[in-house]
Design a protein around this motif. Structure first.
Motif, PDB file in Angstrom:
ATOM      1  N   ALA A 197       4.091  -1.673  -3.636  1.00  0.00           N
ATOM      2  CA  ALA A 197       3.408  -0.834  -4.623  1.00  0.00           C
ATOM      3  C   ALA A 197       4.409  -0.354  -5.660  1.00  0.00           C
ATOM      4  O   ALA A 197       5.626  -0.463  -5.449  1.00  0.00           O
ATOM      5  CB  ALA A 197       2.760   0.358  -3.928  1.00  0.00           C
ATOM      6  N   LYS A 219       2.676   5.217 -10.097  1.00  0.00           N
ATOM      7  CA  LYS A 219       1.859   5.413 -11.298  1.00  0.00           C
ATOM      8  C   LYS A 219       2.691   6.226 -12.283  1.00  0.00           C
ATOM      9  O   LYS A 219       3.493   7.054 -11.863  1.00  0.00           O
ATOM     10  CB  LYS A 219       0.591   6.188 -10.961  1.00  0.00           C
ATOM     11  CG  LYS A 219      -0.586   5.323 -10.532  1.00  0.00           C
ATOM     12  CD  LYS A 219      -1.830   6.167 -10.405  1.00  0.00           C
ATOM     13  CE  LYS A 219      -3.046   5.361  -9.958  1.00  0.00           C
ATOM     14  NZ  LYS A 219      -3.497   4.361 -10.912  1.00  0.00           N
ATOM     15  N   ASN A 225       0.329   2.395  -7.684  1.00  0.00           N
ATOM     16  CA  ASN A 225      -0.513   1.220  -7.900  1.00  0.00           C
ATOM     17  C   ASN A 225      -0.113   0.171  -6.875  1.00  0.00           C
ATOM     18  O   ASN A 225       1.012  -0.324  -6.882  1.00  0.00           O
ATOM     19  CB  ASN A 225      -0.322   0.658  -9.311  1.00  0.00           C
ATOM     20  CG  ASN A 225      -0.916   1.576 -10.373  1.00  0.00           C
ATOM     21  OD1 ASN A 225      -1.966   2.197 -10.140  1.00  0.00           O
ATOM     22  ND2 ASN A 225      -0.253   1.689 -11.509  1.00  0.00           N
ATOM     23  N   THR A 226      -1.038  -0.143  -5.973  1.00  0.00           N
ATOM     24  CA  THR A 226      -0.738  -1.111  -4.919  1.00  0.00           C
ATOM     25  C   THR A 226      -0.788  -2.513  -5.520  1.00  0.00           C
ATOM     26  O   THR A 226      -1.734  -2.852  -6.233  1.00  0.00           O
ATOM     27  CB  THR A 226      -1.758  -0.963  -3.780  1.00  0.00           C
ATOM     28  OG1 THR A 226      -1.714   0.391  -3.334  1.00  0.00           O
ATOM     29  CG2 THR A 226      -1.450  -1.892  -2.631  1.00  0.00           C
ATOM     30  N   GLN A 227       0.241  -3.307  -5.260  1.00  0.00           N
ATOM     31  CA  GLN A 227       0.375  -4.588  -5.950  1.00  0.00           C
ATOM     32  C   GLN A 227       0.007  -5.813  -5.107  1.00  0.00           C
ATOM     33  O   GLN A 227      -0.889  -6.551  -5.447  1.00  0.00           O
ATOM     34  CB  GLN A 227       1.811  -4.761  -6.461  1.00  0.00           C
ATOM     35  CG  GLN A 227       2.264  -3.658  -7.404  1.00  0.00           C
ATOM     36  CD  GLN A 227       1.577  -3.730  -8.751  1.00  0.00           C
ATOM     37  OE1 GLN A 227       1.396  -4.810  -9.295  1.00  0.00           O
ATOM     38  NE2 GLN A 227       1.185  -2.608  -9.301  1.00  0.00           N
TER      39      GLN A 227
END
Ligand code: SF4
Ligand code: SF4
Lengths: 222, 310
Positions: free
Chosen positions: A4, A7, A115-117
């Motif tokens: 992640a 943000k 933000n999880t990637q």
């Protein structure tokens, strides 16, 4: 691990602008390993929020807590005596974290801090890349141990496409063509015949396409 | 003589042993039917079939099946292109039945350019199946009369199955095997990527001939005349999988002001002359992008006219 990224602080400040007591919750799992959501990052984020809000003349109380894992009810439970003291919670675990918190604490307002990637690993310190798309039926053994579903831009099972050049994918010079690696590796291992074999369409039933997934292991269910 | 697979004009021309000549026409970015008819009109009588591109470079255009039908009504034979980027296996099979029902007989199966290149880079891509699997799907539907799930089709679509091959993409050594794979998957004819590096292409086709691929499938060599030095530079640097040698760029530069386009056509004509004699090459696919009005002249000068009727 699940990778992640944080943000932007501006986005987070906007999210919590109406609250004056918030709790930042970290996780000691994957997000600690990829330096985005562990105890250290909880402390950094909490102090950034305090400083920013002070500058804005709108002081805020920020609590800090890091759980063993946010994807396990047993650990999520740990928040039960403190969460009611706060107007809002920022979880900096992967996307699973805020949801487990929301489900366990229905009256709390939960916000995602990262933000999880993707599912991947560290190529070197500070560089991560994707490896698996969680298709539910692993087939990497057909491709020299490399996954074209997650790593080819078109998820081709019979690649490489006509856009492969210099080991790079057609979409960008910064993206490696996984099919280039697959072909080279299979040829080196003298396994060209396997690659020439037609790979039929894959069933995506076990992937996300089959609907949200749930797994029951009878032998483990009490 | 054995039965035709689809009985398309292209199939008949190739089967009769003629050197085939196909063209290309991109549908409009809108519903301008007159413009499409005008562009296609230039190709009439000059080529055996016209490729109708499918949201080429991932830019939204009139659907390739609809534009194909318009060409059909205009008396041209469309080679309907389909990419895997925009449809899943349900849409693919239903579109195949649809186009066949409306009279389309040639179909080119492609994976499709990634949407990143197009005008909707935010789009979700499908790639449920890939081009290899698409070729195999059309063949299974045609020859076995079955859908992908094994269920019977009451009236199977009889299509002449095309596929693309890019001899210039990498790894080069694997390219001919991938071509072989497409042929075993069911391709009846192949149209190659635009060729500029003739040395590399000679090597590629030699390998294909050594493997006997030219006897299992018709290979059409892709030709796109260069209109300008700018176009050559763009192709060399920006288009993935394109191989434009410096010698060609120099040659175009050397042509002098106002004469570059003519030099580009001359190079294309020399290529076509060589392809006519080259073992393993069954025809030429001329992609005169937004240059359709030049096709009659090129066809004439290449000695391609009149086109055979079989
Ligand atoms: S084949 Fe499926 S499970 Fe295996 S690495 Fe690729 S996406 Fe993940
Ligand atoms: S260039 Fe390689 S990675 Fe990119 S879409 Fe083509 S085969 Fe896949």
């Amino acid at each position: 691990m699940i990778v992640a990224e944080p943000k932007p602080i501006k986005e987070l400040l906007e999210m919590v602008k109406d609250f004056n007591r918030i709790l930042v919750v970290g996780c000691k799992g994957c997000v600690t390993v990829c330096n985005v959501g562990g105890a250290k990052e909880v402390a950094i984020l909490a102090s950034s929020i305090r400083i920013s809000r002070k500058k804005m003349g709108q002081e805020i109380e920020v609590g800090e807590h890091t759980l063993e894992r946010q994807c396990d009810p047993e650990y999520v439970d740990e928040l039960k005596d403190m969460i009611c003291d706060y107007d809002a919670v920022i979880s900096i675990a992967c996307g699973v974290g805020p949801q487990f918190l929301s489900e366990r604490y229905p009256s709390s307002k939960i916000f995602p801090g990262v933000n999880t990637q993707f599912m991947g690993g560290a190529e070197e310190h500070g560089i991560w890349s994707e490896r698996c798309a969680g298709c539910g039926t692993c087939v990497v053994h057909y491709f020299g141990g490399l996954c074209p579903i997650a790593r080819c831009s078109k998820s081709l099972l019979n690649g490489p496409c006509g856009g492969s050049a210099n080991g790079k994918c057609e979409i960008s010079k910064d993206v490696e063509c996984i099919w280039d690696l697959i072909v080279r590796k299979m040829m080196e291992q003298d396994r060209l015949d396997e690659l020439i074999e037609f790979k039929p369409p894959k069933s995506w039933i076990t992937a996300r396409d089959g609907g949200p997934r749930r797994m029951i292991r009878e032998e483990l269910v009490k | 003589m054995s039965e035709y697979k689809s009985g398309s004009n292209l199939e008949k021309v190739l089967r009769a042993g003629h050197f085939a000549f196909t063209g290309e026409c991109g549908p409009p970015q809108g519903a301008n039917v007159e413009h499409l008819k005008e562009k296609a009109g230039h190709l009439k009588g000059c080529v055996d079939a016209v490729n109708v591109t499918d949201n080429q470079t991932a830019v939204v255009r009139m659907s390739s099946w609809a534009a194909s039908i318009i060409l059909l009504q205009e008396g041209l034979e469309p080679n309907f292109q389909m990419v895997c980027r925009d449809r899943n296996r349900l849409a693919i099979q239903s579109d195949i039945l649809g186009v066949y029902s409306l009279g389309i007989r040639d179909m080119l199966c492609l994976s499709g350019d990634h949407q990143k290149f197009g005008n909707h880079p935010e789009a979700k891509n499908v790639f449920d199946i890939d081009s290899m699997q698409l070729i195999h799907t059309v063949k299974t539907m045609r020859d076995e009369g079955k859908f992908l799930n094994g269920q019977d089709i009451d009236a199977p679509p009889e299509l002449f199955i095309g596929a693309a091959s890019n001899p210039f993409a990498e790894p080069f050594d694997f390219r001919v095997y991938r071509l072989a794979k497409k042929i075993s998957a069911g391709a009846d004819f192949i149209q190659t990527q635009c060729i500029y590096n003739m040395d590399k292409f000679r090597e590629f086709i030699k390998r294909a001939v050594d493997m006997g691929l030219h006897e299992k499938c018709y290979i059409l060599a892709g030709v796109t005349p260069m209109k300008s030095v700018g176009m050559a530079l763009y192709m060399a640097k920006q288009v993935p999988g394109m191989d434009v040698p410096d010698t060609l760029i120099k040659r175009l530069r050397g042509a002098g002001k106002g004469k570059v386009a003519e030099e580009g056509i001359k190079f294309a004509l020399e290529q076509i002359e060589e392809f006519k004699e080259m073992e393993g090459v069954a025809g030429v696919h001329l992609m005169a992008i937004e240059w359709e009005h030049k096709v009659p002249e090129i066809a004439e000068r290449a000695g391609m006219l009149p086109r055979p009727t079989v």
